[in-house]
Design a protein around this motif. Structure first.
Motif, short mmCIF file in Angstrom:
data_model
loop_
_atom_site.label_atom_id
_atom_site.label_comp_id
_atom_site.label_asym_id
_atom_site.label_seq_id
_atom_site.Cartn_x
_atom_site.Cartn_y
_atom_site.Cartn_z
N ALA A 1 0.74 -1.39 0.03
CA ALA A 1 0.01 0.05 0.08
C ALA A 1 0.71 1.22 0.00
N LEU A 2 2.04 1.36 -0.58
CA LEU A 2 2.72 2.33 -0.76
C LEU A 2 2.24 3.06 -2.09
N ILE A 3 1.73 2.38 -2.89
CA ILE A 3 1.09 3.03 -4.10
C ILE A 3 -0.23 2.07 -4.14
N LEU A 4 -1.34 2.81 -4.78
CA LEU A 4 -2.48 2.01 -5.16
C LEU A 4 -2.81 1.78 -6.39
N PRO A 5 -3.37 0.72 -6.82
CA PRO A 5 -3.49 0.45 -8.28
C PRO A 5 -4.38 1.59 -8.96
N GLN A 6 -4.38 1.83 -10.25
CA GLN A 6 -4.93 3.01 -10.78
C GLN A 6 -6.08 2.39 -11.57
N ARG A 7 -6.16 0.92 -11.63
CA ARG A 7 -7.38 0.15 -11.95
C ARG A 7 -7.50 -1.06 -11.33
N GLY A 8 -8.52 -1.62 -11.06
CA GLY A 8 -8.59 -3.02 -10.29
C GLY A 8 -8.73 -2.87 -8.68
N ALA A 9 -8.87 -3.77 -7.99
CA ALA A 9 -8.96 -3.95 -6.58
C ALA A 9 -7.95 -4.62 -6.02
N TYR A 10 -7.45 -4.08 -4.81
CA TYR A 10 -6.75 -4.71 -3.80
C TYR A 10 -7.33 -5.07 -2.59
N THR A 11 -7.53 -6.37 -2.04
CA THR A 11 -8.36 -6.49 -1.07
C THR A 11 -7.13 -7.42 0.01
N TYR A 12 -7.23 -6.98 1.42
CA TYR A 12 -6.23 -7.68 2.37
C TYR A 12 -7.13 -8.04 3.41
N CYS A 13 -7.17 -9.17 3.92
CA CYS A 13 -7.89 -9.87 4.85
C CYS A 13 -9.50 -9.33 4.57
N GLY A 14 -9.92 -9.35 3.64
CA GLY A 14 -11.53 -9.23 3.33
C GLY A 14 -11.54 -7.80 3.40
N VAL A 15 -10.68 -6.74 3.52
CA VAL A 15 -10.71 -5.15 3.53
C VAL A 15 -10.26 -4.74 2.20
N ARG A 16 -10.96 -3.84 1.43
CA ARG A 16 -10.48 -3.45 0.26
C ARG A 16 -9.51 -2.33 0.69
N VAL A 17 -8.47 -1.96 0.05
CA VAL A 17 -7.22 -1.30 0.51
C VAL A 17 -7.55 -0.08 -0.56
N ASP A 18 -7.97 1.06 -0.21
CA ASP A 18 -8.15 2.05 -1.13
C ASP A 18 -7.72 3.40 -0.29
N LYS A 19 -7.96 4.39 -1.02
CA LYS A 19 -7.60 6.00 -0.56
C LYS A 19 -8.24 6.20 0.73
N SER A 20 -9.64 5.91 0.88
CA SER A 20 -10.22 5.83 2.12
C SER A 20 -9.80 5.17 3.42
N LYS A 21 -9.46 3.88 3.15
CA LYS A 21 -8.97 3.04 4.11
C LYS A 21 -7.70 3.60 4.59
N LEU A 22 -6.85 4.11 3.74
CA LEU A 22 -5.54 4.43 4.24
C LEU A 22 -5.46 5.93 4.95
N LYS A 23 -6.74 6.58 5.14
CA LYS A 23 -7.22 7.47 6.22
C LYS A 23 -7.72 6.97 7.36
N ASP A 24 -7.93 5.72 7.35
CA ASP A 24 -8.18 5.17 8.71
C ASP A 24 -7.17 4.75 9.64
N ARG A 25 -6.85 5.68 10.64
CA ARG A 25 -5.39 5.50 11.56
C ARG A 25 -5.54 4.05 11.91
N ASP A 26 -6.78 3.52 12.50
CA ASP A 26 -6.73 2.14 13.20
C ASP A 26 -6.14 1.10 12.07
N PHE A 27 -6.95 1.27 10.93
CA PHE A 27 -6.41 0.42 9.90
C PHE A 27 -4.95 0.38 9.31
N VAL A 28 -4.70 1.65 9.29
CA VAL A 28 -3.19 1.75 8.87
C VAL A 28 -2.20 1.18 10.18
#
Length: 257
Positions: free
Chosen positions: A49-76
């Protein structure tokens, strides 16, 4: 545990990953193989998660890793503890005044008590033969010692997944052997990139190959791929050219290592 679906990524309009579909289960030991420039480092950076896909989806342990998730301090906070990455050049990872401080840095950032920090630092420093260097500045270490220190800085977190980008590129044969033994002893998921065909059987159990077109051209057993000349040719890891000797034509193969 890890799932990529239809992942694409480009730099300055030049595609470096194309339609990547990959699933990695807990405990797997995956080797990511491809020639230089095939997209291995970019793929590892997406997983970290140093960069995000420009297209497509990345899921880690059932959670989609995207811009909004990387703003979640507990998740990060949780993600950065569980998913760690060793870069090819150890110097980019070292910035603290002493070896001890390097090992302690991420633990302190995550709020560990100093007693627990000391316990973990001493444990991993001992395992990596760094005890006598704890008070030294990291830049005074040898190349192999720096690589050991960087790896210890990651393992001190006791992560679930270890990503390694060409970890043997700057190591001598002895330290390479040490690293291979260590990876076998670790009870965590590992994804190790390399362009060195001869090391593949030592680094894992499952092989994922990125081809010259920046897509996955093989995903399966290591020995099956290494016995298949056509697959290696397709991946750009084997080059075939012919020579004529009189009336006979001979094919010669060269590995791209």
């Amino acid at each position: 545990m890890i799932e990529l679906r239809g992942v694409y990524h480009s730099y300055d309009g030049e595609e470096v990953l194309r339609d990547i579909n990959l699933t990695v289960k807990e405990g797997e030991r995956v080797v990511l193989l491809g020639i230089n420039g095939s997209g291995k480092t970019t793929l590892l950076k997406i997983l970290n998660a140093l960069i995000l896909p420009q297209r497509g989806a990345y899921t880690y342990c059932g959670v989609r890793v995207d811009k909004s998730k990387l703003k979640d301090r507990d998740f990060v906070r949780s993600f950065r503890k569980e998913m760690v990455m060793l870069f090819q050049n150890p110097d980019v990872m070292l910035f603290n005044p002493t070896v001890y401080d390097e090992l302690a840095f991420s633990l302190r950032q995550l709020g560990f008590e100093e007693k627990q920090v000391e316990e973990r630092v001493l444990h991993w420093a001992d395992r990596f033969d760094l005890i006598e260097h704890l008070d030294k500045p990291p830049f005074k270490l040898s190349g192999g010692q720096k690589q050991k220190l960087c790896l210890a800085c990651l393992l001190v977190l006791e992560p679930k997944i270890l990503l390694l980008d060409e970890p043997t590129a700057n190591l001598d044969p002895r330290t390479t052997g040490w690293l291979i033994d260590l990876l076998y002893d670790l009870n965590i998921t590992t994804i190790v990139s390399t362009h060195n065909l001869s090391l593949v059987p030592e680094l894992g159990d499952r092989l994922v190959v990125l081809g010259e077109e920046h897509s996955i051209v093989y995903d399966g057993k290591i020995e099956t791929f290494l016995r298949d000349e056509e697959k290696m040719l397709k991946a750009g890891l084997l080059h075939k050219h012919r020579h004529k000797h009189g009336d006979r034509e001979h094919a010669h193969y060269h590995f791209h290592l």
